[in-house]
Design a protein around this motif. Sequence first.
Motif, PDB file in Angstrom:
ATOM      1  N   TYR A  61      -3.466  -6.417  -4.351  1.00 12.29           N
ATOM      2  CA  TYR A  61      -4.361  -5.364  -4.831  1.00 12.29           C
ATOM      3  C   TYR A  61      -5.821  -5.770  -4.655  1.00 12.29           C
ATOM      4  O   TYR A  61      -6.163  -6.947  -4.789  1.00 12.29           O
ATOM      5  N   LEU A  72      -6.593  -1.383  -6.595  1.00 10.81           N
ATOM      6  CA  LEU A  72      -5.991  -0.436  -5.655  1.00 10.81           C
ATOM      7  C   LEU A  72      -5.185  -1.153  -4.583  1.00 10.81           C
ATOM      8  O   LEU A  72      -5.542  -2.255  -4.160  1.00 10.81           O
ATOM      9  N   LYS A  73      -4.108  -0.499  -4.146  1.00  7.60           N
ATOM     10  CA  LYS A  73      -3.317  -1.025  -3.031  1.00  7.60           C
ATOM     11  C   LYS A  73      -2.906   0.135  -2.130  1.00  7.60           C
ATOM     12  O   LYS A  73      -2.327   1.115  -2.585  1.00  7.60           O
ATOM     13  N   HIS A  74      -3.250   0.015  -0.850  1.00  9.30           N
ATOM     14  CA  HIS A  74      -2.882   1.029   0.143  1.00  9.30           C
ATOM     15  C   HIS A  74      -1.701   0.496   0.949  1.00  9.30           C
ATOM     16  O   HIS A  74      -1.732  -0.636   1.425  1.00  9.30           O
ATOM     17  N   ARG A  75      -0.686   1.337   1.121  1.00 14.37           N
ATOM     18  CA  ARG A  75       0.509   0.932   1.851  1.00 14.37           C
ATOM     19  C   ARG A  75       1.126   2.156   2.509  1.00 14.37           C
ATOM     20  O   ARG A  75       1.463   3.118   1.828  1.00 14.37           O
ATOM     21  N   GLN A  76       1.229   2.125   3.836  1.00  9.58           N
ATOM     22  CA  GLN A  76       1.824   3.226   4.599  1.00  9.58           C
ATOM     23  C   GLN A  76       1.222   4.579   4.202  1.00  9.58           C
ATOM     24  O   GLN A  76       1.915   5.522   3.857  1.00  9.58           O
ATOM     25  N   SER A  77      -0.078   4.668   4.247  1.00 10.62           N
ATOM     26  CA  SER A  77      -0.866   5.873   3.920  1.00 10.62           C
ATOM     27  C   SER A  77      -0.661   6.362   2.477  1.00 10.62           C
ATOM     28  O   SER A  77      -1.002   7.487   2.138  1.00 10.62           O
ATOM     29  N   LYS A  78      -0.088   5.508   1.633  1.00  8.56           N
ATOM     30  CA  LYS A  78       0.064   5.830   0.211  1.00  8.56           C
ATOM     31  C   LYS A  78      -0.802   4.881  -0.607  1.00  8.56           C
ATOM     32  O   LYS A  78      -1.162   3.804  -0.140  1.00  8.56           O
ATOM     33  N   VAL A  79      -1.120   5.294  -1.818  1.00  6.40           N
ATOM     34  CA  VAL A  79      -1.994   4.472  -2.654  1.00  6.40           C
ATOM     35  C   VAL A  79      -1.398   4.301  -4.054  1.00  6.40           C
ATOM     36  O   VAL A  79      -0.785   5.211  -4.600  1.00  6.40           O
ATOM     37  N   THR A  80      -1.583   3.092  -4.595  1.00  3.11           N
ATOM     38  CA  THR A  80      -1.203   2.791  -5.979  1.00  3.11           C
ATOM     39  C   THR A  80      -2.455   2.283  -6.684  1.00  3.11           C
ATOM     40  O   THR A  80      -3.193   1.467  -6.131  1.00  3.11           O
ATOM     41  N   GLY A  93      -0.275   6.756  -8.843  1.00  2.10           N
ATOM     42  CA  GLY A  93      -0.368   6.840  -7.392  1.00  2.10           C
ATOM     43  C   GLY A  93       0.778   7.647  -6.817  1.00  2.10           C
ATOM     44  O   GLY A  93       1.600   8.207  -7.545  1.00  2.10           O
ATOM     45  N   ASP A  95       2.908   6.273  -4.467  1.00  2.00           N
ATOM     46  CA  ASP A  95       3.882   5.332  -3.908  1.00  2.00           C
ATOM     47  C   ASP A  95       4.831   4.877  -5.025  1.00  2.00           C
ATOM     48  O   ASP A  95       4.619   3.860  -5.678  1.00  2.00           O
TER      49      ASP A  95
END
Length: 205
Positions: A61, A72-80, A93, A95
């Motif tokens: 993060y 924040l964490k971005h993963r495969q165009s998703k965000v948490t 988020g 995800d």
Amino acid sequence: MKNAFLHGNLDDEVYMDIPPGYTRLTKTKIVCKLERALYGLKQSPQAWFGQFSSVMRKYGYCQSNSDHTLFLKHRQSKVTALIVYVDDMIITGDDAEEISRLQEQLSIKFEMKNLGGLKYFLGIEVARSKKGIFISQRKYVLNLLMKVGLLKCKPVDMPIVQNHRLGEYSNQVSADKVRYQRLVGKLIYLSHTRPDIAYVVSVVS
């Protein structure tokens, strides 16, 4: 988060008097050197937040530059997103897989309690419907009005005329500065969900 401040590691050397009931074997003054943070210690909040930030970075993060309590964490165009206030936190988020993984990782590292869907956080009530998410500070306002003795006051569409200037009068009774500042602080927090009072709050602050 349970016992949040007990998770912090101290960078400074901190000593305390020995606990009550401890028997001295010698006449010399004995003190304890703290290895970990304790509740009531002024270094505890910073030590705890440093520890928590380190764990969140380890999980991939990034800490927001505009708000250091937001991760924040971005993963495969998703965000948490996770936002923390002392020992309370919100995880949100789009995800679902990452949210579930983060909850599991945090519960292994710290003692956590999942309170389910968000309903109330720091004086803000959250309600969901098919139309979306609705936030309000109704309870916060009622408590504030009760504290200042204005529960029977009537609402107005325009709390103040534009370009109004506050003045000082010769027969004016001076206000309690600390109480006034505390009240203005509460009004500033209220203006997050009530932008209609933002102008008048800026004048009184």
